[in-house]
Design a protein around this motif. Structure first.
Motif, mmCIF file in Angstrom:
data_model
loop_
_atom_site.group_PDB
_atom_site.id
_atom_site.type_symbol
_atom_site.label_atom_id
_atom_site.label_comp_id
_atom_site.label_asym_id
_atom_site.label_seq_id
_atom_site.Cartn_x
_atom_site.Cartn_y
_atom_site.Cartn_z
ATOM 1 N N ARG A 4 -8.981 6.537 1.928
ATOM 2 C CA ARG A 4 -8.585 5.227 1.798
ATOM 3 C C ARG A 4 -8.452 4.745 3.355
ATOM 4 O O ARG A 4 -8.015 5.503 4.428
ATOM 5 C CB ARG A 4 -7.186 5.379 1.281
ATOM 6 C CG ARG A 4 -7.195 5.613 0.007
ATOM 7 C CD ARG A 4 -7.909 4.735 -1.041
ATOM 8 N NE ARG A 4 -7.402 3.398 -1.133
ATOM 9 C CZ ARG A 4 -6.191 3.020 -1.853
ATOM 10 N NH1 ARG A 4 -5.683 3.817 -2.791
ATOM 11 N NH2 ARG A 4 -5.927 1.892 -1.947
ATOM 12 N N PHE B 33 0.796 -1.087 -0.218
ATOM 13 C CA PHE B 33 -0.177 -0.033 0.056
ATOM 14 C C PHE B 33 0.774 1.164 0.067
ATOM 15 O O PHE B 33 0.557 2.218 -0.789
ATOM 16 C CB PHE B 33 -1.006 0.039 1.213
ATOM 17 C CG PHE B 33 -1.781 1.262 1.311
ATOM 18 C CD1 PHE B 33 -2.762 1.294 0.784
ATOM 19 C CD2 PHE B 33 -1.444 2.454 2.019
ATOM 20 C CE1 PHE B 33 -3.798 2.575 0.734
ATOM 21 C CE2 PHE B 33 -2.223 3.617 2.038
ATOM 22 C CZ PHE B 33 -3.365 3.670 1.407
ATOM 23 N N PHE B 34 1.902 1.165 0.823
ATOM 24 C CA PHE B 34 2.644 2.539 0.858
ATOM 25 C C PHE B 34 3.755 2.603 -0.205
ATOM 26 O O PHE B 34 4.131 3.727 -0.546
ATOM 27 C CB PHE B 34 3.171 2.634 2.121
ATOM 28 C CG PHE B 34 2.277 2.968 3.556
ATOM 29 C CD1 PHE B 34 1.810 4.067 3.313
ATOM 30 C CD2 PHE B 34 2.252 1.923 4.485
ATOM 31 C CE1 PHE B 34 1.000 4.123 4.468
ATOM 32 C CE2 PHE B 34 1.312 2.232 5.606
ATOM 33 C CZ PHE B 34 0.790 3.259 5.559
ATOM 34 N N TYR B 35 4.090 1.651 -0.915
ATOM 35 C CA TYR B 35 4.844 1.599 -1.874
ATOM 36 C C TYR B 35 4.046 2.358 -3.086
ATOM 37 O O TYR B 35 4.490 3.079 -3.892
ATOM 38 C CB TYR B 35 4.858 0.232 -2.491
ATOM 39 C CG TYR B 35 5.994 0.185 -3.734
ATOM 40 C CD1 TYR B 35 7.384 0.444 -3.783
ATOM 41 C CD2 TYR B 35 5.313 -0.217 -4.968
ATOM 42 C CE1 TYR B 35 8.045 0.291 -4.914
ATOM 43 C CE2 TYR B 35 6.167 -0.151 -6.073
ATOM 44 C CZ TYR B 35 7.309 0.293 -6.198
ATOM 45 O OH TYR B 35 8.119 0.019 -7.396
ATOM 46 N N GLU B 36 2.563 1.903 -2.984
ATOM 47 C CA GLU B 36 1.675 2.616 -4.296
ATOM 48 C C GLU B 36 1.508 3.822 -3.896
ATOM 49 O O GLU B 36 1.113 4.883 -4.647
ATOM 50 C CB GLU B 36 0.498 1.721 -4.572
ATOM 51 C CG GLU B 36 0.694 0.126 -4.966
ATOM 52 C CD GLU B 36 -0.384 -0.494 -5.053
ATOM 53 O OE1 GLU B 36 -1.368 0.086 -5.071
ATOM 54 O OE2 GLU B 36 -0.270 -1.667 -5.394
ATOM 55 N N ASN B 37 1.370 4.229 -2.447
ATOM 56 C CA ASN B 37 1.031 5.565 -2.046
ATOM 57 C C ASN B 37 2.137 6.080 -1.044
ATOM 58 O O ASN B 37 2.135 6.149 0.138
ATOM 59 C CB ASN B 37 -0.430 5.623 -1.477
ATOM 60 C CG ASN B 37 -1.403 5.020 -2.167
ATOM 61 O OD1 ASN B 37 -1.867 5.616 -2.974
ATOM 62 N ND2 ASN B 37 -1.686 3.634 -2.089
ATOM 63 N N PRO C 202 -6.159 1.793 4.640
ATOM 64 C CA PRO C 202 -5.239 0.600 4.324
ATOM 65 C C PRO C 202 -5.556 -0.576 5.451
ATOM 66 O O PRO C 202 -4.981 -1.650 4.996
ATOM 67 C CB PRO C 202 -4.037 1.269 4.287
ATOM 68 C CG PRO C 202 -4.185 2.322 5.195
ATOM 69 C CD PRO C 202 -5.539 2.755 4.709
ATOM 70 N N MET D 242 -5.966 9.097 4.321
ATOM 71 C CA MET D 242 -6.287 7.640 4.853
ATOM 72 C C MET D 242 -6.667 7.789 6.414
ATOM 73 O O MET D 242 -6.624 8.968 6.961
ATOM 74 C CB MET D 242 -5.086 6.729 4.923
ATOM 75 C CG MET D 242 -3.736 7.044 5.639
ATOM 76 S SD MET D 242 -2.453 5.971 5.451
ATOM 77 C CE MET D 242 -1.122 6.634 6.200
ATOM 78 N N ALA E 156 6.862 5.733 3.685
ATOM 79 C CA ALA E 156 6.199 6.850 3.176
ATOM 80 C C ALA E 156 6.456 8.250 3.842
ATOM 81 O O ALA E 156 7.109 8.113 4.913
ATOM 82 C CB ALA E 156 4.663 6.544 3.437
ATOM 83 N N ILE F 192 -3.506 12.302 -1.208
ATOM 84 C CA ILE F 192 -4.398 10.973 -0.758
ATOM 85 C C ILE F 192 -4.674 11.067 0.963
ATOM 86 O O ILE F 192 -3.585 11.599 1.552
ATOM 87 C CB ILE F 192 -3.724 9.836 -1.142
ATOM 88 C CG1 ILE F 192 -3.527 9.877 -2.523
ATOM 89 C CG2 ILE F 192 -4.603 8.641 -0.410
ATOM 90 C CD1 ILE F 192 -2.943 8.671 -2.955
ATOM 91 N N LYS G 173 3.306 9.395 -0.815
ATOM 92 C CA LYS G 173 3.037 10.621 -0.090
ATOM 93 C C LYS G 173 1.495 10.649 0.463
ATOM 94 O O LYS G 173 0.758 10.483 -0.511
ATOM 95 C CB LYS G 173 3.334 11.627 -1.209
ATOM 96 C CG LYS G 173 3.257 13.172 -0.224
ATOM 97 C CD LYS G 173 4.069 14.062 -1.183
ATOM 98 C CE LYS G 173 3.871 15.230 -0.582
ATOM 99 N NZ LYS G 173 4.475 16.526 -1.435
ATOM 100 N N ILE G 174 1.255 10.579 1.632
ATOM 101 C CA ILE G 174 -0.091 10.355 2.225
ATOM 102 C C ILE G 174 -0.310 11.066 3.387
ATOM 103 O O ILE G 174 0.665 11.247 4.183
ATOM 104 C CB ILE G 174 -0.400 8.698 2.212
ATOM 105 C CG1 ILE G 174 -1.764 8.623 2.254
ATOM 106 C CG2 ILE G 174 0.493 8.363 3.418
ATOM 107 C CD1 ILE G 174 -2.333 7.032 1.892
#
Length: 281
Positions: free
Chosen positions: A138, A9-13, A140, A114, A38, A112, A15-16
């Motif tokens: 989101r 999840f944090f590889y794909e996102n 996660p 979460m 992240a 994004i 900056k969150i």
């Protein structure tokens, strides 16, 4: 095909932003985001619905993790819909608070948002879930199948002080739906729960049973009464209001042993104090 995990999840996102309450779930999510590299910023929203200890816990965890945390304020009682306390109050409140976080996060460059909803939370039952969907928040922990029990264990292994923190719902939940929420009612709830916590109680609630009317009624001191808090002095609410204490079964002996002093303290705020025999599980 394996399910997503937090690393994925944090590889794909990378900056969150995080809606951060200082509770078990959002605390672990903040830790996991940082552990997985992240760039995360936690947003804590102070409102009349949050007791002071929640803010203190959020600040403490952010310090211990050396996390990036920003504090916002939301005047939830300025919303006539929220203050009226309808059955769907949580939706309106969540919508207001998460919209404020999303706006601040976007301005800070975090596209994004979460939150800490986990796999144990019933999406069809949990109040406010609709607001999260509408704002594309989101979750996660839920997406990765992490339950509350798993999150507590992972938090314990990570050394987070929040691992065994009791579940906590905002102060507004102590006031029955349909009864107007005021700052005064929230303050007396916080003071009563703070006192019981000082006796060693945990995982309990002081729920208000209103008896109608907003004026001084029978049993109220002549001319009203006032008492102080750290934030100021406010007027005693009508004596008709009753406190219903919900505690764990193992805490009932403590309540009975200290019954008189508990009555003396809580009757500063309520006309009567009742013990709910349907104990908290």
């Amino acid at each position: 095909m394996r399910g997503m995990n937090l690393k994925d999840f944090f590889y794909e996102n990378p900056k969150i932003a995080l809606a951060f309450s200082g509770g078990v779930d959002s605390a672990y999510l903040l830790y996991a985001a940082m552990e997985n590299g992240a760039q995360v910023r936690a947003y804590y929203v102070k409102s009349a619905f949050q007791p002071r200890f929640e803010q203190e816990d959020a600040r403490r965890l952010a310090r211990e993790l050396d996390a990036d945390m920003r504090e916002l304020e939301a005047d939830v009682l300025a919303s006539s819909v929220i203050a009226a306390n309808p059955a769907d109050r949580c939706y309106h409140c969540k919508r207001l608070i998460f919209a404020a976080i999303a706006g601040a996060a976007a301005a800070d460059g975090f596209p994004i948002l979460m939150d800490g909803t986990n796999a144990s939370d019933d999406a069809g039952d949990r109040p406010g879930m609709r607001a999260l969907r509408e704002l594309s928040v989101r979750s996660p922990l839920r997406e990765c199948g992490l339950t509350k029990t798993m999150i507590r264990q992972l938090s314990k292994e990570a050394g987070l002080f929040t691992w065994d923190k009791p579940a906590y719902a905002c102060l507004a939940t102590r006031i029955p739906a349909g009864t107007e929420i005021t700052e005064e009612k929230l303050q007396k709830t916080e003071e009563a729960e703070k006192y019981l916590s000082s006796l060693g109680l945990a995982d309990f609630r002081v729920r208000m049973i209103p008896a109608g009317g907003g004026q001084d009624g029978p049993g109220a001191p002549a001319g009203g009464a006032s008492w102080g808090t750290e934030s100021g002095v406010y007027r005693k609410t009508p004596a008709e209001d009753t406190a219903r204490l919900q505690v764990r079964e193992g805490d009932i002996p403590l309540l009975l042993a200290r019954r008189q002093e508990i009555l003396t303290e809580l009757k500063k705020y309520y006309g009567a104090v009742l013990l709910d025999l349907e104990v908290r599980k």
